[in-house]
Scaffold this motif. Structure first.
Motif, PDB file in Angstrom:
ATOM      1  N   UNK A  89       0.877  -1.168   0.000  1.00 44.23           N
ATOM      2  CA  UNK A  89       0.000   0.000   0.000  1.00 44.23           C
ATOM      3  C   UNK A  89       0.916   1.220   0.000  1.00 44.23           C
ATOM      4  N   UNK A  90       0.853   1.991  -1.043  1.00 42.96           N
ATOM      5  CA  UNK A  90       1.698   3.185  -1.163  1.00 42.96           C
ATOM      6  C   UNK A  90       0.871   4.399  -0.742  1.00 42.96           C
ATOM      7  N   UNK A  91       1.397   5.169   0.214  1.00 38.87           N
ATOM      8  CA  UNK A  91       0.619   6.271   0.765  1.00 38.87           C
ATOM      9  C   UNK A  91       1.414   7.576   0.790  1.00 38.87           C
ATOM     10  N   UNK A  92       0.664   8.689   0.733  1.00 38.61           N
ATOM     11  CA  UNK A  92       1.280  10.015   0.783  1.00 38.61           C
ATOM     12  C   UNK A  92       1.137  10.658   2.151  1.00 38.61           C
ATOM     13  N   UNK A  93      -0.016  10.442   2.794  1.00 41.30           N
ATOM     14  CA  UNK A  93      -0.257  11.029   4.111  1.00 41.30           C
ATOM     15  C   UNK A  93      -1.079  10.067   4.955  1.00 41.30           C
ATOM     16  N   UNK A  94      -1.309  10.432   6.212  1.00 42.70           N
ATOM     17  CA  UNK A  94      -1.994   9.542   7.148  1.00 42.70           C
ATOM     18  C   UNK A  94      -3.422   9.236   6.708  1.00 42.70           C
ATOM     19  N   UNK A  95      -4.105  10.211   6.136  1.00 39.76           N
ATOM     20  CA  UNK A  95      -5.487   9.993   5.705  1.00 39.76           C
ATOM     21  C   UNK A  95      -5.566   8.946   4.599  1.00 39.76           C
ATOM     22  N   UNK A  96      -4.666   9.059   3.635  1.00 34.66           N
ATOM     23  CA  UNK A  96      -4.661   8.087   2.543  1.00 34.66           C
ATOM     24  C   UNK A  96      -4.288   6.702   3.071  1.00 34.66           C
ATOM     25  N   UNK A  97      -3.331   6.645   3.982  1.00 39.21           N
ATOM     26  CA  UNK A  97      -2.927   5.377   4.579  1.00 39.21           C
ATOM     27  C   UNK A  97      -4.106   4.732   5.306  1.00 39.21           C
ATOM     28  N   UNK A  98      -4.843   5.530   6.072  1.00 46.07           N
ATOM     29  CA  UNK A  98      -5.977   5.004   6.829  1.00 46.07           C
ATOM     30  C   UNK A  98      -7.023   4.385   5.901  1.00 46.07           C
ATOM     31  N   UNK A  99      -7.396   5.086   4.853  1.00 44.93           N
ATOM     32  CA  UNK A  99      -8.440   4.599   3.954  1.00 44.93           C
ATOM     33  C   UNK A  99      -7.996   3.352   3.196  1.00 44.93           C
ATOM     34  N   UNK A 100      -6.779   3.387   2.671  1.00 45.50           N
ATOM     35  CA  UNK A 100      -6.296   2.238   1.892  1.00 45.50           C
ATOM     36  C   UNK A 100      -6.104   1.008   2.775  1.00 45.50           C
ATOM     37  N   UNK A 101      -5.565   1.209   3.974  1.00 44.44           N
ATOM     38  CA  UNK A 101      -5.318   0.084   4.868  1.00 44.44           C
ATOM     39  C   UNK A 101      -6.625  -0.534   5.349  1.00 44.44           C
ATOM     40  N   UNK A 102      -7.592   0.283   5.685  1.00 46.06           N
ATOM     41  CA  UNK A 102      -8.893  -0.237   6.113  1.00 46.06           C
ATOM     42  C   UNK A 102      -9.505  -1.106   5.017  1.00 46.06           C
ATOM     43  N   UNK A 103      -9.461  -0.628   3.767  1.00 44.99           N
ATOM     44  CA  UNK A 103     -10.020  -1.404   2.661  1.00 44.99           C
ATOM     45  C   UNK A 103      -9.264  -2.721   2.480  1.00 44.99           C
ATOM     46  N   UNK A 104      -7.953  -2.692   2.609  1.00 42.22           N
ATOM     47  CA  UNK A 104      -7.151  -3.905   2.429  1.00 42.22           C
ATOM     48  C   UNK A 104      -7.480  -4.935   3.515  1.00 42.22           C
ATOM     49  N   UNK A 105      -7.612  -4.480   4.751  1.00 41.13           N
ATOM     50  CA  UNK A 105      -7.945  -5.396   5.842  1.00 41.13           C
ATOM     51  C   UNK A 105      -9.308  -6.031   5.590  1.00 41.13           C
ATOM     52  N   UNK A 106     -10.281  -5.213   5.233  1.00 36.71           N
ATOM     53  CA  UNK A 106     -11.641  -5.715   5.012  1.00 36.71           C
ATOM     54  C   UNK A 106     -11.691  -6.709   3.860  1.00 36.71           C
ATOM     55  N   UNK A 107     -10.827  -6.523   2.860  1.00 41.92           N
ATOM     56  CA  UNK A 107     -10.865  -7.385   1.674  1.00 41.92           C
ATOM     57  C   UNK A 107     -10.042  -8.648   1.843  1.00 41.92           C
ATOM     58  N   UNK A 108      -9.002  -8.632   2.685  1.00 43.84           N
ATOM     59  CA  UNK A 108      -8.072  -9.764   2.711  1.00 43.84           C
ATOM     60  C   UNK A 108      -7.973 -10.505   4.029  1.00 43.84           C
ATOM     61  N   UNK A 109      -8.532  -9.959   5.115  1.00 43.47           N
ATOM     62  CA  UNK A 109      -8.461 -10.645   6.399  1.00 43.47           C
ATOM     63  C   UNK A 109      -9.856 -11.161   6.733  1.00 43.47           C
ATOM     64  N   UNK A 110     -10.108 -12.456   6.511  1.00 45.52           N
ATOM     65  CA  UNK A 110     -11.449 -12.991   6.749  1.00 45.52           C
ATOM     66  C   UNK A 110     -11.760 -13.064   8.228  1.00 45.52           C
ATOM     67  N   UNK A 111     -13.028 -12.865   8.582  1.00 43.84           N
ATOM     68  CA  UNK A 111     -13.455 -13.022   9.960  1.00 43.84           C
ATOM     69  C   UNK A 111     -14.903 -13.479   9.981  1.00 43.84           C
ATOM     70  N   UNK A 112     -15.281 -14.092  11.081  1.00 42.95           N
ATOM     71  CA  UNK A 112     -16.648 -14.609  11.223  1.00 42.95           C
ATOM     72  C   UNK A 112     -17.590 -13.459  11.529  1.00 42.95           C
ATOM     73  N   UNK A 113     -18.702 -13.421  10.723  1.00 40.45           N
ATOM     74  CA  UNK A 113     -19.810 -12.541  10.913  1.00 40.45           C
ATOM     75  C   UNK A 113     -19.694 -11.286  11.582  1.00 40.45           C
TER      76      UNK A 113
END
Length: 323
Positions: A299-323
């Motif tokens: 995840x390539x980021x320029x500032x904290x806001x961009x890092x937060x949004x990109x990282x949240x999306x990556x976690x939601x898409x790639x780290x499975x969890x129960x319900x």
């Protein structure tokens, strides 16, 4: 691209009639409602990839991935053509190659995950789960209805499932043996499941905002608890604490900005344990990354806001969890 929902459209994954609705015209993303694959979003380019000679035989794996996500009650995800495109999409997104890599590699895993899907479908122990052979074969991670039948027979031979059903259907009932198997699987998963995310990064004050407003907030918004070892109170040797906390974590976020050797070690240790690692780096530091790690999808980021949004999306898409 249509501006409103319409029918008479074929699902680009399974070719079954489906509903289509424009989602993001700028990114050429459409939302699909398919009885076989469930609801999902997909880019035009990903649709083209799935009908190409290279991925045509892999489409059933995408159907199975989506049905499993649906049973896990995961948020609607967008399917894209490559890892590079994932970061450009708003909300959870995943590339086709990653989906294919997550498909069960052996028959035993296919049986376990098929049984888990049946368990999620069961309203209570002993409940009948009526499966439509044509519509529901992705629930058994099957290539087609014939493979669905074969998987159902194997589940019955193991004693985990019983039931017949009318023509074109299976009334599957998870047996006591099947529920015991699910309990065993859940116990094993529970030992490895954790709400903790280990954060490996430079502790330089220049990156305080990147952690506080970027990584920490993203991890918490995704439903996990970030753990950075310099913020943990302890009386032990720091290396022992690091190893212990990585082992206790569900996944690891490794930010390579400033390229501290410890971050490389911690990411490598997590990979050795089989834990998912999410790689991040500030834009001006990416070219300095060690050649051994450059092939990973940072995840390539320029500032904290961009890092937060990109990282949240990556976690939601790639780290499975129960319900």
């Amino acid at each position: 691209m249509p501006n409103s929902e319409r029918e008479g459209f074929l699902c680009p994954i399974c070719s079954k009639p489906a509903k289509i609705e424009a989602s993001d015209p700028l990114m050429r993303v459409i939302r699909i409602g398919c009885e076989r694959c469930s609801d999902y979003q997909i880019t035009d380019e990903a649709s083209a990839h799935l009908t190409s000679s290279g991925y045509d035989s892999q489409r059933f794996k995408v159907s199975a991935y989506l049905r499993e996500r649906n049973l896990l009650r995961e948020p609607t995800i967008t399917i894209v053509s490559s890892k590079e495109v994932v970061q450009k999409i708003k909300g959870p997104a995943v590339d086709i190659e990653t989906i294919v890599e997550r498909f069960p590699r052996v028959v035993s895993e296919r049986l376990d995950r098929s049984l888990s899907n049946l368990g999620r479908l069961s309203e209570y122990p002993g409940a009948r789960c009526r499966l439509n052979i044509d519509k529901d074969y992705p629930i058994f991670f099957s290539e087609n209805p014939e493979a669905f039948w074969a998987t159902n027979l194997m589940l019955k031979d193991t004693g985990w499932v019983t039931g017949e059903g009318p023509m074109g259907h299976v009334d599957a009932i998870v047996t006591v043996s099947g529920w015991n198997r699910l309990t065993s699987l859940e116990s094993a998963a529970g030992r490895n499941r954790s709400k903790q995310a280990f954060v490996a990064m430079s502790f330089d004050e220049k990156l305080t905002a990147a952690f506080k407003d970027g990584i920490e907030k993203a991890v918490r918004l995704a439903g996990y608890d970030p753990m950075r070892v310099d913020l943990k109170e302890h009386n032990d040797k720091i290396c022992d604490v690091i190893v212990s906390e990585i082992r206790r974590s569900n996944f690891l976020v490794a930010d390579f900005t400033l390229h501290r050797p410890g971050v490389y070690f911690e990411a490598g240790y997590a990979l050795g344990l089989g834990l998912p690692v999410i790689w991040t780096c500030r834009e001006d530091e990416v070219e300095k990354a060690h050649f051994d790690t450059r092939q990973y999808n940072h995840i390539v980021w320029k500032d904290a806001d961009e890092l937060r949004e990109k990282l949240k999306r990556r976690i939601e898409a790639t780290i499975p969890h129960e319900g």
